[in-house]
Every structure is written in structure tokens, then in C-alpha cells.
Motif scaffolding. Structure first.
Motif, mmCIF file in Angstrom:
data_model
loop_
_atom_site.group_PDB
_atom_site.id
_atom_site.type_symbol
_atom_site.label_atom_id
_atom_site.label_comp_id
_atom_site.label_asym_id
_atom_site.label_seq_id
_atom_site.Cartn_x
_atom_site.Cartn_y
_atom_site.Cartn_z
ATOM 1 N N UNK A 69 0.829 -1.203 0.000
ATOM 2 C CA UNK A 69 0.000 0.000 0.000
ATOM 3 C C UNK A 69 0.865 1.256 0.000
ATOM 4 N N UNK A 70 1.911 1.260 0.818
ATOM 5 C CA UNK A 70 2.774 2.444 0.886
ATOM 6 C C UNK A 70 3.537 2.654 -0.408
ATOM 7 N N UNK A 71 4.000 1.566 -1.032
ATOM 8 C CA UNK A 71 4.679 1.691 -2.320
ATOM 9 C C UNK A 71 3.774 2.381 -3.342
ATOM 10 N N UNK A 72 2.533 1.913 -3.432
ATOM 11 C CA UNK A 72 1.583 2.475 -4.394
ATOM 12 C C UNK A 72 1.240 3.921 -4.056
ATOM 13 N N UNK A 214 -4.016 -9.975 -3.365
ATOM 14 C CA UNK A 214 -4.939 -8.965 -3.848
ATOM 15 C C UNK A 214 -4.276 -7.599 -3.901
ATOM 16 N N UNK A 215 -3.515 -7.256 -2.863
ATOM 17 C CA UNK A 215 -2.879 -5.944 -2.823
ATOM 18 C C UNK A 215 -1.819 -5.808 -3.901
ATOM 19 N N UNK A 216 -1.036 -6.879 -4.123
ATOM 20 C CA UNK A 216 -0.010 -6.834 -5.157
ATOM 21 C C UNK A 216 -0.639 -6.729 -6.534
ATOM 22 N N UNK A 217 -1.750 -7.424 -6.743
ATOM 23 C CA UNK A 217 -2.439 -7.339 -8.022
ATOM 24 C C UNK A 217 -2.985 -5.941 -8.259
ATOM 25 N N UNK A 218 -3.516 -5.330 -7.187
ATOM 26 C CA UNK A 218 -4.056 -3.970 -7.310
ATOM 27 C C UNK A 218 -2.958 -2.977 -7.643
ATOM 28 N N UNK A 219 -1.791 -3.130 -7.004
ATOM 29 C CA UNK A 219 -0.678 -2.227 -7.282
ATOM 30 C C UNK A 219 -0.217 -2.387 -8.728
ATOM 31 N N UNK A 220 -0.091 -3.634 -9.181
ATOM 32 C CA UNK A 220 0.347 -3.906 -10.544
ATOM 33 C C UNK A 220 -0.630 -3.339 -11.551
ATOM 34 N N UNK A 237 -4.029 8.963 -1.418
ATOM 35 C CA UNK A 237 -3.456 8.841 -0.095
ATOM 36 C C UNK A 237 -3.712 7.422 0.382
ATOM 37 N N UNK A 238 -3.296 7.141 1.605
ATOM 38 C CA UNK A 238 -3.409 5.781 2.118
ATOM 39 C C UNK A 238 -4.858 5.317 2.171
ATOM 40 N N UNK A 239 -5.765 6.210 2.560
ATOM 41 C CA UNK A 239 -7.166 5.825 2.696
ATOM 42 C C UNK A 239 -7.736 5.369 1.361
ATOM 43 N N UNK A 240 -7.517 6.143 0.286
ATOM 44 C CA UNK A 240 -8.030 5.765 -1.022
ATOM 45 C C UNK A 240 -7.375 4.500 -1.536
ATOM 46 N N UNK A 241 -6.101 4.315 -1.212
ATOM 47 C CA UNK A 241 -5.404 3.114 -1.672
ATOM 48 C C UNK A 241 -6.019 1.864 -1.055
ATOM 49 N N UNK A 242 -6.260 1.923 0.235
ATOM 50 C CA UNK A 242 -6.843 0.775 0.927
ATOM 51 C C UNK A 242 -8.260 0.522 0.447
ATOM 52 N N UNK A 243 -9.026 1.599 0.269
ATOM 53 C CA UNK A 243 -10.412 1.448 -0.167
ATOM 54 C C UNK A 243 -10.488 0.833 -1.548
ATOM 55 N N UNK A 244 -9.570 1.193 -2.438
ATOM 56 C CA UNK A 244 -9.568 0.633 -3.779
ATOM 57 C C UNK A 244 -9.279 -0.853 -3.757
ATOM 58 N N UNK A 245 -8.371 -1.271 -2.885
ATOM 59 C CA UNK A 245 -8.042 -2.688 -2.791
ATOM 60 C C UNK A 245 -9.159 -3.480 -2.140
ATOM 61 N N UNK A 246 -9.926 -2.831 -1.261
ATOM 62 C CA UNK A 246 -10.970 -3.546 -0.537
ATOM 63 C C UNK A 246 -12.199 -3.790 -1.399
ATOM 64 N N UNK A 247 -12.315 -3.077 -2.521
ATOM 65 C CA UNK A 247 -13.495 -3.220 -3.368
ATOM 66 C C UNK A 247 -13.456 -4.527 -4.150
#
Length: 247
Positions: A69-72, A214-220, A237-247
Motif C-alpha cells: 500500500x505504501x509503495x503504491x 490482492x494488494x499486489x495485483x491492485x498495485x500492478x 493517499x493511504x485511505x483511497x489506496x486501501x479502499x480501492x483494494x478492498x473493493x
């Protein structure tokens, strides 16, 4: 006839059954029994130790998720040229990737895995007080370090000194002391996190199934869309990154 009424005060289920002859109803298990006392339908000491070990092991999966998440987040904020107005936390370009930095803190910081998630929760809380807060390549070395260190001091029974944390983060002790003080004042010294809020955040981070994959796929996916010129994921930001992965 001798009075055999039940004396006042808390009693265990076994004692209640022995005196009254009535078997108490079983309390549904919620997974958080280790946070209650035995008198409040909690669990025994041996069960408490086992539950705490199991709970600690469950947190370990957070590290790989947060690293990705932080990388993205940092990459996206860099591409958008985003910066905070907290000049003390801004510096030169960090010599290490955000994900590698998370693993370095985990290896040498000696803090619980949950501190990495609580550090993100602190940054979200800070962002509500200052909307310019974001993580980029010039500030995550200081901003995320102080957030995790503060979480370790607030949550863990044992933690390292600021001198040790300064060595982990690659900055001077004097600078870290100043950053910690500024962080606390900007946070309004509001550091308490309820278990319910943490569980909700944990679920949002790891989701269901294989969270790391899932997180690695979302970043890729986000990087591919950037390269193709298509609309990229909103890693604002971190919040949007996490929310996008959680969908």
C-alpha cells in the motif's frame, strides 16, 4: 433453617452452578473473549495466553499488505507532485523504497505488527486535521517512522528508546525528538484507538481471501494503467489506496 443464599459479588459460572444448581447459559464467542475478565464471561488464564498468541499471529499478515500500500501511495503522490505543508518532515529523496522501509522497521524496530496499522490510522487522523498530509518519497522516511514509533510507545509494553529509533530511520536523535514533539501536537495528543476501530481497519486492510495477493495485483494494475495512459487508480493517499483494494 440455615440461609444458603448466594453471597454478593462476582462469581464464575462454575461457582454459580454449584450453589444454585442451575447451569448458566453459554455466552456466544466473538473472538474478543481475551479482552474480558473471567467474571464478565471471559476466558481462563491459559486460554487467554493462547488467544493472545493467536491474535498476534493474525496481525503478521498486515506487514506485506501495508508495504505494498505504501509503495503504491508514495508512487502516486510523487507522480502528482503532492507535498505536505509540514516542512519539518520533508527532506531529500529517500534512499530506500517504502516497502523496504516497512520491513526494515519491522526487523529492527522491535514493535508489534499492529503498530504499523495504527501508524496509518494516526496518519489518517492527522489528515483530518491537516488536509495536505500525504506520503511521498521525501517525507515517508520521517512521517511514517514517527507514526509507528508513537504507536509502539502507546501500545506496546516494551519499546526501544528514541536513539534506537533514530538509527532505524537513518536520522539524528535531535531531529527525531523534534519530529515526535511536532507530531504529537499536530495530533492534539489524541492517540487512543478502540479495539472496534482497529478491527474495522484491519478488515479493510486485509479483506477476505488472500490479502497480499490482492494488494499486489491492485498495485500492478495501477502501474499498468499509468503506463498505458488510461485512468489510474486513485492512489491519492493511504485511505483511497486501501479502499480501492478492498473493493
Amino acid at each position: 433453617m440455615e440461609d444458603v443464599s448466594v453471597p454478593p459479588g462476582p462469581m464464575s459460572q462454575a461457582s454459580t452452578q454449584m450453589i444454585t444448581g442451575v447451569e448458566p447459559q453459554a455466552t456466544p464467542r466473538t473472538g474478543l473473549e481475551h479482552t474480558f475478565s473471567i467474571e464478565q464471561n471471559g476466558i481462563s488464564m491459559r486460554q487467554l495466553v493462547d488467544a493472545m498468541k493467536c491474535d498476534a499471529q493474525k496481525q503478521e499478515q498486515l506487514l506485506d499488505v501495508i508495504a505494498c500500500v505504501l509503495d503504491c501511495t508514495v508512487a502516486r503522490n510523487d507522480s502528482n507532485g503532492r507535498k505536505t505543508d509540514m516542512a519539518a518532515f520533508e527532506g531529500s529523496y529517500a534512499p530506500i523504497a517504502a516497502s523496504a522501509y516497512v520491513r526494515r522497521i519491522n526487523r529492527y524496530g522491535g514493535c508489534s505488527a499492529c503498530c504499523f496499522a495504527v501508524g496509518l490510522m494516526y496518519l489518517e487522523r492527522l489528515k483530518r486535521r491537516n488536509h495536505t498530509v500525504c506520503l511521498n518519497s521525501c517525507n515517508f522516511q520521517r512521517l511514517y517512522l514517527v507514526a509507528v514509533m508513537t504507536a509502539a510507545k502507546f501500545l506496546d509494553d516494551f519499546y526501544y528508546s528514541n536513539k534506537h529509533w533514530a538509527e532505524v530511520g537513518g536520522i539524528s536523535l535531535q531531529e527525531l525528538n523534534l519530529l515526535e514533539l511536532e507530531f504529537l501536537f499536530r495530533m492534539g495528543f489524541c492517540l487512543n484507538i478502540t479495539r472496534e476501530d482497529y478491527e474495522s481497519y484491519f478488515t479493510m486492510l486485509v479483506g477476505n481471501g488472500a490479502p497480499v495477493a490482492q494488494s499486489q495485483a491492485a498495485c500492478t494494475q495501477g502501474k499498468k494503467e499509468d503506463g498505458m495512459g488510461s485512468k489510474a487508480l486513485s492512489w491519492c493517499d493511504v485511505t483511497n489506496a486501501i479502499s480501492s483494494m478492498a473493493q
